[in-house]
Design a protein around this motif. Structure first.
Motif, PDB file in Angstrom:
ATOM      1  N   VAL A   1       8.833   4.923  -1.786  1.00  0.00           N
ATOM      2  CA  VAL A   1       9.278   4.391  -0.823  1.00  0.00           C
ATOM      3  C   VAL A   1      10.608   4.813  -0.179  1.00  0.00           C
TER       4      VAL A   1
ATOM      5  N   LYS B   1       1.057  -0.852  -0.286  1.00  0.00           N
ATOM      6  CA  LYS B   1      -0.205  -0.243  -0.338  1.00  0.00           C
ATOM      7  C   LYS B   1       1.478   1.008   0.004  1.00  0.00           C
ATOM      8  N   ALA B   2       2.081   1.546   0.932  1.00  0.00           N
ATOM      9  CA  ALA B   2       3.020   2.717   0.892  1.00  0.00           C
ATOM     10  C   ALA B   2       3.288   2.800  -0.372  1.00  0.00           C
ATOM     11  N   ARG B   3       3.782   1.290  -1.324  1.00  0.00           N
ATOM     12  CA  ARG B   3       4.302   1.744  -2.895  1.00  0.00           C
ATOM     13  C   ARG B   3       3.290   2.003  -2.943  1.00  0.00           C
TER      14      ARG B   3
ATOM     15  N   TYR C   1       6.925   4.818   6.488  1.00  0.00           N
ATOM     16  CA  TYR C   1       7.687   5.369   5.536  1.00  0.00           C
ATOM     17  C   TYR C   1       8.599   6.636   5.215  1.00  0.00           C
TER      18      TYR C   1
END
Length: 178
Positions: free
Chosen positions: A134, A122-124, A175
């Motif tokens: 990230v 999800k962060a990427r 991140y």
């Protein structure tokens, strides 16, 4: 599954009540072992011997009881074990059952790893939407509920059914964006 069973006997004399409870407990143990449970999966929970009174100080008899916790590692034996316990005789008591997940720590570790992979994915995606990448991990926070939750979903025709259970973990990862 943990099955709590026992024996409860009343007699005119304390020694007779205690002897009868010991004999009933021996029959109970034999029945449980006959249903395929190891003696190592049985333990005494309580043992009582006491007078019973009527209208004050008059002793009318003695009661002896012993509780036993039985661990069933194979749920397919549950009905047979309970049937065997019930067949022991009038002295027997079935006091309840509880369920727990075997090897819960291993399942929790798998859930944690899956939650971390999901957080990174999800962060990427979010970083890409922002035109960034990230970077390093700044902070990790875990919220876990390692208490299994049971539901009757998937219950079958068995008299005793543990249903299904779940163990969940929420991982929040912060991140650096680069």
């Amino acid at each position: 599954m943990r099955l709590n069973v026992g024996v409860d006997v009343r007699r005119d004399r304390a020694s007779s009540a205690f002897s009868a409870a010991k004999a009933a407990r021996a029959r109970l143990a034999a029945a449980i072992q006959g249903a395929g449970i190891s003696v190592n999966d049985m333990r005494t929970e309580n043992l009582t011997l006491g007078a019973e009174y009527k209208d004050g100080p008059q002793v009318v008899g003695y009661r002896a009881a012993q509780g036993v916790e039985v661990i069933l590692r194979d749920m397919s034996k549950a009905d047979a074990v309970i049937d065997a316990v019930a067949a022991v005789g009038d002295e027997v008591q079935i006091n309840g059952i509880s369920f727990e997940v075997s090897k819960a720590e291993a399942l929790l570790a798998r859930a944690r790893a899956a939650a971390y992979r999901d957080a990174l994915s999800k962060a990427r995606q979010l970083a890409a939407l922002a035109g960034r990448h990230v970077g390093r991990v700044v902070k990790i926070d875990e919220q876990s509920d390692s208490t299994p939750r049971f539901s009757l979903a998937g219950a079958d025709a068995a008299f005793v059914s543990p249903g299904q259970s779940s163990i969940s973990v929420i991982v929040n990862v912060v991140y650096e964006l680069i």
